[in-house]
Design a protein around this motif. Structure first.
Motif, PDB file in Angstrom:
ATOM      1  N   ARG A  91       0.798  -1.242   0.000  1.00  0.00           N
ATOM      2  CA  ARG A  91       0.023   0.023  -0.048  1.00  0.00           C
ATOM      3  C   ARG A  91       0.669   1.341  -0.216  1.00  0.00           C
ATOM      4  N   GLU A  92       1.846   1.112   0.768  1.00  0.00           N
ATOM      5  CA  GLU A  92       2.950   2.494   0.866  1.00  0.00           C
ATOM      6  C   GLU A  92       3.624   2.475  -0.405  1.00  0.00           C
ATOM      7  N   ASN A 102       2.501   1.741  -3.430  1.00  0.00           N
ATOM      8  CA  ASN A 102       1.710   2.230  -4.426  1.00  0.00           C
ATOM      9  C   ASN A 102       1.146   3.647  -4.018  1.00  0.00           C
ATOM     10  N   ARG A 103       1.417   4.273  -3.120  1.00  0.00           N
ATOM     11  CA  ARG A 103       1.217   5.584  -2.536  1.00  0.00           C
ATOM     12  C   ARG A 103       2.423   6.547  -2.521  1.00  0.00           C
ATOM     13  N   ALA A 104       3.595   6.216  -2.984  1.00  0.00           N
ATOM     14  CA  ALA A 104       4.960   6.677  -2.587  1.00  0.00           C
ATOM     15  C   ALA A 104       5.082   7.996  -3.213  1.00  0.00           C
ATOM     16  N   LEU A 155       2.793  10.172  -3.888  1.00  0.00           N
ATOM     17  CA  LEU A 155       1.800  11.054  -3.391  1.00  0.00           C
ATOM     18  C   LEU A 155       2.078  11.250  -1.776  1.00  0.00           C
ATOM     19  N   THR A 156       2.973  10.704  -1.295  1.00  0.00           N
ATOM     20  CA  THR A 156       2.963  11.016   0.051  1.00  0.00           C
ATOM     21  C   THR A 156       4.456  11.477   0.349  1.00  0.00           C
ATOM     22  N   ASN A 169      10.300   4.767  -9.486  1.00  0.00           N
ATOM     23  CA  ASN A 169       8.887   3.622  -9.988  1.00  0.00           C
ATOM     24  C   ASN A 169       9.643   2.451 -10.596  1.00  0.00           C
ATOM     25  N   ASN A 215      -5.697  -6.496  -5.303  1.00  0.00           N
ATOM     26  CA  ASN A 215      -5.745  -5.147  -4.567  1.00  0.00           C
ATOM     27  C   ASN A 215      -7.144  -5.061  -3.879  1.00  0.00           C
TER      28      ASN A 215
END
Length: 338
Positions: free
Chosen positions: A51-52, A54-56, A58-59, A133, A194
């Protein structure tokens, strides 16, 4: 005639990781359910790390922490995040009595001295690639402790050697997230779905092709490689083998495992003992490759035959399709006898 929706409904859901582990539990040397739970704990942490990852973008978890780990490498923010997640999952699962992490100096005691297993783990291999990525991964190995149950784990529990592993595997965070592992009875792979939050069996029996036509290494170190490695790679090029190197160990290893090939991280002038970590990378990946029909050597010694003396011991690594590894070893033998 079925509509596309009806066709979708007709498809089987598949076998989840939990269900597969339950069915295969009788294959474990000690079928008490503890090893099964350990694999579930690792899978749980992998879901959170996935999860983290995939959000890298955006965070704020991409980039360096501005400090070095025990290996002398720049720690990435996601290294720290993954390390915390896996240690927490293994501690809360209460089956592992201790954990050894590539990110930590020493043994992490979970407080469960009744646990019969210890886990060595690289929480996030190749994490510097997260900024661009590129696929990264987690590598783990599991040992049955040799010290008495009821006391804290010691060095002896982790320095048993690669042949003592009861399970090993990796999680690949890429275009899809996969968990690949072995308990000593072949290699299986699961792909993460997912929307359902489950790992489903996608590769029920993984075996590496005996003959591959891919070599994976960092040719930037060409002039530092031993002569026999340069000669072998030169022959690969004459035979028009393909060079494929991502720079993320799990990604390069996974591709070669499925399609055939050899991964090389030779000793160099700067790192004469090799660079990859024996406990966190060499042993678990060698265990898997042998289960899949391949070979793994550290120079001219089988990786799993090395007797470890240090938690963060380093080693060269030649790993992959049997024919390619044997060909490389023949060049080494010729150089030694010249």
């Amino acid at each position: 005639m079925l509509t596309p929706h009806e066709n979708t409904l007709a498809l089987p859901v598949g076998t989840t990781l939990d269900r597969f582990i339950m069915r295969k539990q009788e294959d474990f040397p000690y079928a008490t359910g503890e090893l099964s739970q350990l694999l579930r704990d690792i899978a749980l942490a992998a879901k959170i790390v996935n999860r983290e990852v995939n959000r890298a973008g955006l965070t704020t978890i991409i980039g360096s922490m501005g400090q070095e780990n025990v290996q002398g490498e720049q720690q990435q923010k996601l290294d720290v995040e993954a390390n915390i997640r896996f240690i927490r999952a293994l501690t809360n699962g209460q089956e592992a009595c201790a954990v050894l992490s590539e990110e930590e100096d020493d043994i992490i005691h979970t407080g469960n001295c009744q646990g019969r297993y210890v886990v060595a783990i690289d929480p996030l291999d190749g994490s510097s690639n997260i900024d661009v990525n590129v696929s990264i991964g987690t590598i783990f190995s599991i040992y049955r402790r040799v010290t008495p149950v009821g006391v804290e784990a010691t060095r002896e529990d982790f320095l048993q050697g690669g042949r003592a592993q009861v399970a090993a595997g990796y999680i690949l965070y890429g275009s899809s997230t996969m968990m690949v592992y072995s308990t000593g009875a072949g290699v299986v792979g699961f792909t993460y779905e997912n929307s359902l939050g489950e790992f489903f069996l996608s590769h029920p029996s993984i075996s590496i092709p005996r003959a591959g036509q891919v070599f994976s290494c960092n040719e930037g170190y060409w002039f530092d490689y031993p002569e026999y490695v340069r000669e072998y790679l030169t022959q690969c090029k004459r035979d028009q083998f393909s060079g494929r190197y991502v720079g993320s160990l799990v990604a390069d290893y996974h591709r070669n495992l499925l399609k055939g090939g050899i991964y090389l991280y030779p000793p160099t002038k700067k790192a004469p003992d090799g660079k990859l970590r024996l406990l966190y990378e060499g042993f678990p990946l060698a265990f898997l490759i042998e289960q899949a029909g391949g070979q793994a050597y550290a120079g001219t010694t089988p990786v799993l035959d090395i007797v470890p003396t240090d938690f963060h011991q380093r080693s060269p690594l030649f790993i992959g399709s049997a024919d390619q590894v044997e060909s490389l070893l023949s060049y080494a033998a010729e150089t030694a006898s010249a």
